[in-house]
Design an enzyme around this catalytic site. Sequence first.
Site, PDB file in Angstrom:
ATOM      1  N   GLU A  67     -13.555   4.924  -5.163  1.00  0.00           N
ATOM      2  CA  GLU A  67     -12.813   4.374  -4.029  1.00  0.00           C
ATOM      3  C   GLU A  67     -13.329   2.953  -3.771  1.00  0.00           C
ATOM      4  O   GLU A  67     -14.466   2.772  -3.321  1.00  0.00           O
ATOM      5  CB  GLU A  67     -13.034   5.233  -2.782  1.00  0.00           C
ATOM      6  CG  GLU A  67     -12.483   6.639  -2.883  1.00  0.00           C
ATOM      7  CD  GLU A  67     -11.052   6.737  -2.396  1.00  0.00           C
ATOM      8  OE1 GLU A  67     -10.638   5.869  -1.603  1.00  0.00           O
ATOM      9  OE2 GLU A  67     -10.358   7.679  -2.810  1.00  0.00           O
ATOM     10  N   ASP A 119     -20.823  -5.263  -4.522  1.00  0.00           N
ATOM     11  CA  ASP A 119     -19.641  -5.735  -5.231  1.00  0.00           C
ATOM     12  C   ASP A 119     -19.084  -4.615  -6.117  1.00  0.00           C
ATOM     13  O   ASP A 119     -19.758  -4.128  -7.025  1.00  0.00           O
ATOM     14  CB  ASP A 119     -20.014  -6.948  -6.077  1.00  0.00           C
ATOM     15  CG  ASP A 119     -18.815  -7.655  -6.660  1.00  0.00           C
ATOM     16  OD1 ASP A 119     -17.855  -6.982  -7.085  1.00  0.00           O
ATOM     17  OD2 ASP A 119     -18.827  -8.904  -6.711  1.00  0.00           O
ATOM     18  N   ASP A 141      -8.175  -6.753   0.497  1.00  0.00           N
ATOM     19  CA  ASP A 141      -7.910  -8.053   1.103  1.00  0.00           C
ATOM     20  C   ASP A 141      -6.806  -8.743   0.301  1.00  0.00           C
ATOM     21  O   ASP A 141      -6.937  -8.941  -0.903  1.00  0.00           O
ATOM     22  CB  ASP A 141      -9.188  -8.892   1.072  1.00  0.00           C
ATOM     23  CG  ASP A 141      -9.093 -10.143   1.944  1.00  0.00           C
ATOM     24  OD1 ASP A 141      -7.981 -10.688   2.081  1.00  0.00           O
ATOM     25  OD2 ASP A 141     -10.126 -10.561   2.487  1.00  0.00           O
ATOM     26  N   LYS A 145      -3.533 -16.923   1.103  1.00  0.00           N
ATOM     27  CA  LYS A 145      -3.347 -18.333   0.745  1.00  0.00           C
ATOM     28  C   LYS A 145      -3.374 -18.492  -0.778  1.00  0.00           C
ATOM     29  O   LYS A 145      -4.208 -17.907  -1.457  1.00  0.00           O
ATOM     30  CB  LYS A 145      -4.428 -19.189   1.386  1.00  0.00           C
ATOM     31  CG  LYS A 145      -4.360 -19.220   2.916  1.00  0.00           C
ATOM     32  CD  LYS A 145      -5.449 -20.101   3.496  1.00  0.00           C
ATOM     33  CE  LYS A 145      -5.362 -20.122   5.022  1.00  0.00           C
ATOM     34  NZ  LYS A 145      -6.425 -20.960   5.638  1.00  0.00           N
ATOM     35  N   ASP A 177      -0.123  -3.309   2.357  1.00  0.00           N
ATOM     36  CA  ASP A 177       0.917  -3.552   3.359  1.00  0.00           C
ATOM     37  C   ASP A 177       1.375  -5.007   3.315  1.00  0.00           C
ATOM     38  O   ASP A 177       2.067  -5.460   4.222  1.00  0.00           O
ATOM     39  CB  ASP A 177       0.395  -3.213   4.756  1.00  0.00           C
ATOM     40  CG  ASP A 177      -0.751  -4.120   5.180  1.00  0.00           C
ATOM     41  OD1 ASP A 177      -1.559  -4.505   4.315  1.00  0.00           O
ATOM     42  OD2 ASP A 177      -0.850  -4.454   6.381  1.00  0.00           O
TER      43      ASP A 177
END
Length: 237
Positions: A67, A119, A141, A145, A177
């Site tokens: 996960e 990480d 995330d 941009k 999303d």
Amino acid sequence: MTSTDAHAATAPRSIRTFHPRRGRMSGRQKAALERLWPLYGLLVPDACATGLDPAALFGRRAPLVLEIGSGMGDTTATMAANDPDRDYLAVEVHTPGIANLLDLIEQRGLRNVRVAEGDALDLVRSLPEGSLDAVHVFFPDPWPKSRHHKRRIIQPTHVALLRSRLRPGGTLHCATDWAEYAEAMRDTLDGDPGLVNAYDGFAPRPAHRPVTKFERRALVAGRPIADLIHVKGRAPA
């Protein structure tokens, strides 16, 4: 040295796919971190130094689910509780989320969950090839941009790495999303030569993926959820 101190002392990667996040913890979370980290936690740098043996980590040989970005841990805990025959390794950088998942492990008596701090890509590199039954990347995330797109975790080189750690027939399941990222994810995953799209497009929402508070907020805000499920090496049955 606590897990947080050790993580902070590691050298940063040149391009990170995540924001380093500390955040405030409740008293319950602090207590859970101190009490349960030695039992269920591991630091990614330590795992990378020696290579990670899943059987030694869990004390058994079972299919392993990775996960990536487990957040507050609710999804991981629920899925692991409903899937006791597989082991779940969650990797996260948000300290309160790590602590909350540790608390959920104890509350629910879960024996098939471990929590890694650091990480995720470094952790994946420490795993043997073909060692994963599934990889879940839920709501990473989106780095919206354009100049930050290189930080996205779902991009060709990272997907090739994840695929190499999947067993033949293993699944890579992503959800987001963010509409633009969903399209980019689909193009990237469909473009990987070793993966087959299980639904020839976006997947229907799987019943086994719990609805989180984050997902509910996204839906209320009018952001539809996109799931993508790809299978390694063969078309799904």
